[in-house]
Design a protein around this motif. Structure first.
Motif, PDB file in Angstrom:
ATOM      1  N   ASP A   1      -5.512  -0.527  -9.745  1.00  0.00           N
ATOM      2  CA  ASP A   1      -5.137  -1.491  -8.714  1.00  0.00           C
ATOM      3  C   ASP A   1      -5.141  -2.917  -9.254  1.00  0.00           C
ATOM      4  O   ASP A   1      -4.259  -3.718  -8.931  1.00  0.00           O
ATOM      5  CB  ASP A   1      -6.087  -1.388  -7.520  1.00  0.00           C
ATOM      6  CG  ASP A   1      -5.824  -0.145  -6.685  1.00  0.00           C
ATOM      7  OD1 ASP A   1      -4.783   0.505  -6.899  1.00  0.00           O
ATOM      8  OD2 ASP A   1      -6.657   0.159  -5.813  1.00  0.00           O
ATOM      9  N   ARG A   2      -6.127  -3.244 -10.086  1.00  0.00           N
ATOM     10  CA  ARG A   2      -6.190  -4.587 -10.649  1.00  0.00           C
ATOM     11  C   ARG A   2      -5.047  -4.815 -11.640  1.00  0.00           C
ATOM     12  O   ARG A   2      -4.489  -5.923 -11.717  1.00  0.00           O
ATOM     13  CB  ARG A   2      -7.556  -4.826 -11.318  1.00  0.00           C
ATOM     14  CG  ARG A   2      -8.699  -4.864 -10.317  1.00  0.00           C
ATOM     15  CD  ARG A   2     -10.042  -5.085 -10.991  1.00  0.00           C
ATOM     16  NE  ARG A   2     -10.204  -6.447 -11.486  1.00  0.00           N
ATOM     17  CZ  ARG A   2     -10.562  -7.481 -10.739  1.00  0.00           C
ATOM     18  NH1 ARG A   2     -10.797  -7.317  -9.439  1.00  0.00           N
ATOM     19  NH2 ARG A   2     -10.711  -8.670 -11.258  1.00  0.00           N
TER      20      ARG A   2
ATOM     21  N   ALA B   1     -11.227   0.859  -9.870  1.00  0.00           N
ATOM     22  CA  ALA B   1     -10.348  -0.239  -9.459  1.00  0.00           C
ATOM     23  C   ALA B   1      -9.388  -0.697 -10.548  1.00  0.00           C
ATOM     24  O   ALA B   1      -8.578  -1.598 -10.305  1.00  0.00           O
ATOM     25  CB  ALA B   1     -11.188  -1.427  -8.997  1.00  0.00           C
TER      26      ALA B   1
ATOM     27  N   ALA C   1       0.812  -1.221   0.000  1.00  0.00           N
ATOM     28  CA  ALA C   1       0.000   0.000   0.000  1.00  0.00           C
ATOM     29  C   ALA C   1       0.843   1.268   0.000  1.00  0.00           C
ATOM     30  O   ALA C   1       0.462   2.274  -0.607  1.00  0.00           O
ATOM     31  CB  ALA C   1      -0.941  -0.013   1.201  1.00  0.00           C
TER      32      ALA C   1
ATOM     33  N   ASP D   1      -1.892  -5.280  -9.504  1.00  0.00           N
ATOM     34  CA  ASP D   1      -1.908  -6.576  -8.836  1.00  0.00           C
ATOM     35  C   ASP D   1      -1.468  -7.682  -9.795  1.00  0.00           C
ATOM     36  O   ASP D   1      -0.746  -8.601  -9.413  1.00  0.00           O
ATOM     37  CB  ASP D   1      -3.318  -6.870  -8.309  1.00  0.00           C
ATOM     38  CG  ASP D   1      -3.432  -8.263  -7.724  1.00  0.00           C
ATOM     39  OD1 ASP D   1      -2.781  -8.533  -6.693  1.00  0.00           O
ATOM     40  OD2 ASP D   1      -4.163  -9.091  -8.294  1.00  0.00           O
TER      41      ASP D   1
ATOM     42  N   VAL E   1       1.822   1.361  -3.737  1.00  0.00           N
ATOM     43  CA  VAL E   1       0.725   1.384  -4.695  1.00  0.00           C
ATOM     44  C   VAL E   1       0.055   2.756  -4.738  1.00  0.00           C
ATOM     45  O   VAL E   1      -0.286   3.259  -5.815  1.00  0.00           O
ATOM     46  CB  VAL E   1      -0.318   0.293  -4.356  1.00  0.00           C
ATOM     47  CG1 VAL E   1      -1.583   0.484  -5.181  1.00  0.00           C
ATOM     48  CG2 VAL E   1       0.268  -1.084  -4.626  1.00  0.00           C
TER      49      VAL E   1
ATOM     50  N   ARG F   1      -0.112   4.838  -8.068  1.00  0.00           N
ATOM     51  CA  ARG F   1      -1.407   5.201  -8.646  1.00  0.00           C
ATOM     52  C   ARG F   1      -1.446   6.704  -8.963  1.00  0.00           C
ATOM     53  O   ARG F   1      -1.917   7.112 -10.031  1.00  0.00           O
ATOM     54  CB  ARG F   1      -2.527   4.836  -7.681  1.00  0.00           C
ATOM     55  CG  ARG F   1      -3.919   4.971  -8.265  1.00  0.00           C
ATOM     56  CD  ARG F   1      -4.998   4.821  -7.201  1.00  0.00           C
ATOM     57  NE  ARG F   1      -4.906   3.559  -6.486  1.00  0.00           N
ATOM     58  CZ  ARG F   1      -4.610   3.452  -5.185  1.00  0.00           C
ATOM     59  NH1 ARG F   1      -4.353   4.553  -4.464  1.00  0.00           N
ATOM     60  NH2 ARG F   1      -4.575   2.278  -4.599  1.00  0.00           N
TER      61      ARG F   1
ATOM     62  N   CYS G   1       2.472  -6.980 -10.918  1.00  0.00           N
ATOM     63  CA  CYS G   1       3.312  -6.482  -9.820  1.00  0.00           C
ATOM     64  C   CYS G   1       4.800  -6.791  -9.942  1.00  0.00           C
ATOM     65  O   CYS G   1       5.616  -6.051  -9.378  1.00  0.00           O
ATOM     66  CB  CYS G   1       2.779  -6.990  -8.476  1.00  0.00           C
ATOM     67  SG  CYS G   1       2.722  -8.788  -8.328  1.00  0.00           S
TER      68      CYS G   1
END
Length: 202
Positions: free
Chosen positions: A132-133, A129, A34, A136, A37, A41, A139
């Motif tokens: 983030d997806r 989202a 986090a 993920d 990320v 972002r 990564c």
């Protein structure tokens, strides 16, 4: 040669060992959690918005995808301080990775956290989202972009269902020749160019 890796299909590790390289596992110096990320972002949102706003006149922005328009709108909510703080945190993240390369030659990681996803996967929870997806799923790769290290992706086998897997090789800064030589050696030890996966029609 010492290869730094994360868990990935065993075929790549085996081929490198067969070629005479030392392959060992060490801890990840900085995880994409986090604390990273969030800044990533912010940086991606501002970068996409800036590029999109410069590529075409404002009267044509409506032709962009819904995601691009969403990120352009979100970028309006960011301040210069937000972007600068995000860049500073990402620079610290990159520095930890670069420090880890003092004792290794090449990193061997997966390209994605899991096999290919279904069409629409990234939009399945809405525009909010998507980043983030994406992060993920991808990564293992952003840190190479942040550090500026040379990197290359190669085939690394298939799942039991026949979905393709890939491995990423990441070299030291300005060590492109070594990275390409290793990639060529790994590629020549395999015959992926002879494999023709099945194609499914929906």
């Amino acid at each position: 040669m010492r290869i730094r890796r994360s868990p990935l299909p065993s075929v790549a590790r085996r081929k490198l060992r067969d070629a005479g390289h030392e392959v060992r596992e060490i801890g990840i110096p900085a995880r994409l959690d986090a604390d990273v990320v969030g800044p990533l972002r912010t940086w991606l949102t501002s970068a996409v918005a800036m590029s999109a706003s410069m590529m075409v006149p404002a009267e044509r922005w409506g032709s962009y995808t819904a995601l691009t328009r969403f990120l352009m709108q979100r970028a309006q909510e960011l301040s210069a301080a937000d972007v600068m703080l995000a860049q500073a945190r990402l620079a610290g993240y990159a520095s930890r990775f670069l420090a880890a390369f003092e004792h290794v030659d090449v990193a061997l990681t997966p390209v994605t956290s899991r096999p290919p996803v279904l069409r629409g996967h990234f939009l399945s929870e809405g525009l909010e989202a998507v980043l983030d997806r994406m992060l993920d799923w991808s990564c293992p790769t952003p840190w190479a972009n942040l550090t500026g290290q040379p990197a290359i992706a190669l085939p690394a086998g298939f799942t039991a269902e026949g979905l393709p897997l890939s491995a990423q090789l990441v070299g030291r800064p300005r060590a492109d020749a070594l990275l390409l030589a290793l990639a060529g050696q790994l590629e020549s030890a395999q015959d992926w160019h002879r494999v023709h996966p099945a194609v499914w029609d929906e």
